[in-house]
Design a protein around this motif. Structure first.
Motif, short mmCIF file in Angstrom:
data_model
loop_
_atom_site.label_atom_id
_atom_site.label_comp_id
_atom_site.label_asym_id
_atom_site.label_seq_id
_atom_site.Cartn_x
_atom_site.Cartn_y
_atom_site.Cartn_z
N LYS A 1 0.81 -1.22 0.00
CA LYS A 1 0.00 0.00 0.00
C LYS A 1 0.85 1.27 0.00
O LYS A 1 0.31 2.37 -0.04
CB LYS A 1 -0.93 0.01 1.21
CG LYS A 1 -2.00 -1.09 1.19
CD LYS A 1 -2.92 -0.97 2.39
CE LYS A 1 -4.01 -2.02 2.37
NZ LYS A 1 -4.92 -1.93 3.54
N ALA A 2 2.16 1.10 0.08
CA ALA A 2 3.06 2.25 0.15
C ALA A 2 3.32 2.82 -1.24
O ALA A 2 3.29 2.09 -2.23
CB ALA A 2 4.37 1.85 0.81
N PRO A 3 3.60 4.12 -1.34
CA PRO A 3 3.83 4.75 -2.66
C PRO A 3 4.94 4.10 -3.47
O PRO A 3 4.84 4.01 -4.70
CB PRO A 3 4.19 6.20 -2.28
CG PRO A 3 3.54 6.43 -0.97
CD PRO A 3 3.61 5.12 -0.25
N LYS A 4 6.01 3.65 -2.81
CA LYS A 4 7.12 3.00 -3.52
C LYS A 4 7.13 1.48 -3.31
O LYS A 4 8.10 0.82 -3.65
CB LYS A 4 8.46 3.60 -3.09
CG LYS A 4 8.67 5.03 -3.56
CD LYS A 4 10.07 5.53 -3.19
CE LYS A 4 10.31 6.94 -3.72
NZ LYS A 4 11.66 7.45 -3.38
N GLY A 5 6.06 0.96 -2.74
CA GLY A 5 5.99 -0.47 -2.49
C GLY A 5 6.86 -0.94 -1.35
O GLY A 5 7.18 -2.12 -1.24
N LYS A 6 7.25 0.00 -0.48
CA LYS A 6 8.05 -0.36 0.70
C LYS A 6 7.76 0.63 1.80
O LYS A 6 7.30 1.75 1.56
CB LYS A 6 9.54 -0.37 0.36
CG LYS A 6 10.09 0.99 -0.07
CD LYS A 6 11.59 0.93 -0.34
CE LYS A 6 12.14 2.32 -0.65
NZ LYS A 6 13.62 2.29 -0.81
N VAL A 7 8.02 0.20 3.03
CA VAL A 7 7.82 1.08 4.19
C VAL A 7 9.19 1.46 4.75
O VAL A 7 10.18 0.75 4.54
CB VAL A 7 6.98 0.37 5.27
CG1 VAL A 7 5.55 0.20 4.79
CG2 VAL A 7 7.57 -0.99 5.67
N PRO A 8 9.21 2.62 5.44
CA PRO A 8 8.08 3.45 5.82
C PRO A 8 7.75 4.50 4.76
O PRO A 8 8.53 4.77 3.86
CB PRO A 8 8.59 4.14 7.08
CG PRO A 8 10.05 4.35 6.79
CD PRO A 8 10.47 3.11 6.08
N PHE A 9 6.55 5.06 4.93
CA PHE A 9 6.25 6.34 4.30
C PHE A 9 5.55 7.18 5.37
O PHE A 9 5.21 6.66 6.43
CB PHE A 9 5.41 6.19 3.02
CG PHE A 9 4.01 5.66 3.22
CD1 PHE A 9 2.92 6.51 3.29
CD2 PHE A 9 3.77 4.29 3.28
CE1 PHE A 9 1.63 6.02 3.44
CE2 PHE A 9 2.49 3.78 3.43
CZ PHE A 9 1.41 4.65 3.50
N ALA A 10 5.38 8.45 5.11
CA ALA A 10 4.85 9.33 6.15
C ALA A 10 3.87 10.34 5.58
O ALA A 10 4.05 10.84 4.46
CB ALA A 10 5.98 10.06 6.86
#
Length: 264
Positions: free
Chosen positions: A52-61
């Motif tokens: 679900k993250a913008p780049k397909g990896k966490v974290p995002f904020a």
């Protein structure tokens, strides 16, 4: 989630499910939280999955400031955004680091994040015994039959990622030799120093080193690396000091350090 006044900057750190009062199972999620905690900015931790993250990896904020919300992916760029927009202070600037010192910090950051952590994550997911422990720690609370399905999917995803960056192409012995080299270099560099650059307070590289030490000591899924660190008075003292300063609620981590400390 809490409601913050519009005039007060607030960060929602989106990462993998995090146990209460313990470091994140993601080194990069832990790194970001360490910076947020150290800076004193208002923040909270939200649970998501990499897909679900913008780049397909966490974290995002999600960063709320000046009447707007900005979504930034990747721990490095989140921290840069916060500093460049005056939302937190740059610990390197506050400490008065020179350009050379900043360059050394950046080189060590790359070494830890791109090589060492990849080798440690390889151990967690490629070695069957370590994977069993890692899966139980991360997915143990999930109901059957979702737990084995989700666990298998994440193992496949992580192993593919580690293979693509090259670490998965190494043998176990080769990957662990890289960990040993990094451990010896880090222990030598930190020996005799209160902080990495002998500053009066932590700089950015101290926060990064601490984040990955806390992450790797809070799990039983990377025993090769953890056993080396647990035999190092230098790295144990640093981890204990930083945990006490920033995350005194990490009781289990502090207990593990103090238990080993009493035997050394």
């Amino acid at each position: 989630m809490s409601t913050e006044p519009e005039s007060r900057p607030h960060v929602v750190l989106w990462g993998v499910a995090k146990p209460p009062n313990a470091p994140s199972s993601s080194g990069f999620c832990q790194k970001l939280e360490v910076f947020l905690r150290f800076s004193g900015i208002s923040y909270e931790v939200g649970e998501t999955v990499p897909m679900k993250a913008p780049k397909g990896k966490v974290p995002f904020a999600d960063i709320k400031h000046d009447g707007k919300t900005v979504t930034i992916p990747d721990s490095h760029f989140i921290i840069r955004y916060l500093i460049e927009n005056g939302l937190i202070k740059d610990p390197d600037t506050v400490a008065g680091l020179t350009a050379v010192q900043k360059g050394e910090s950046r080189a060590w950051q790359a070494y830890i994040e791109e090589l060492l952590y990849s080798a440690i994550v390889r151990d967690r997911w490629y070695i069957d015994e370590n994977y069993a422990v890692t899966a139980e720690e991360i997915f143990g609370s999930m109901a059957w039959p979702m737990r084995p399905m989700i666990s298998w999917f994440f193992r496949w995803r992580v192993m593919k990622s580690i293979w693509n960056v090259g670490m998965g192409r190494h043998s176990q012995e080769e990957a662990q030799s890289l960990q040993k080299e990094a451990f010896e270099a880090l222990e030598a560099r930190m020996s005799g120093h209160l902080y990495f650059h002998d500053s009066e307070q932590p700089t950015g590289i101290d926060l990064i080193i601490y984040a990955f030490l806390a992450n790797t000591l809070a799990t039983s899924g990377n025993p090769y690396w953890a056993d080396m660190v647990l035999r190092s008075p230098t790295l144990l003292a640093f981890t204990k000091k930083m945990t006490t300063l920033l995350f005194p609620e990490y009781k289990l981590l502090l207990h593990r350090i103090e238990e080993v400390d009493g035997l050394n």
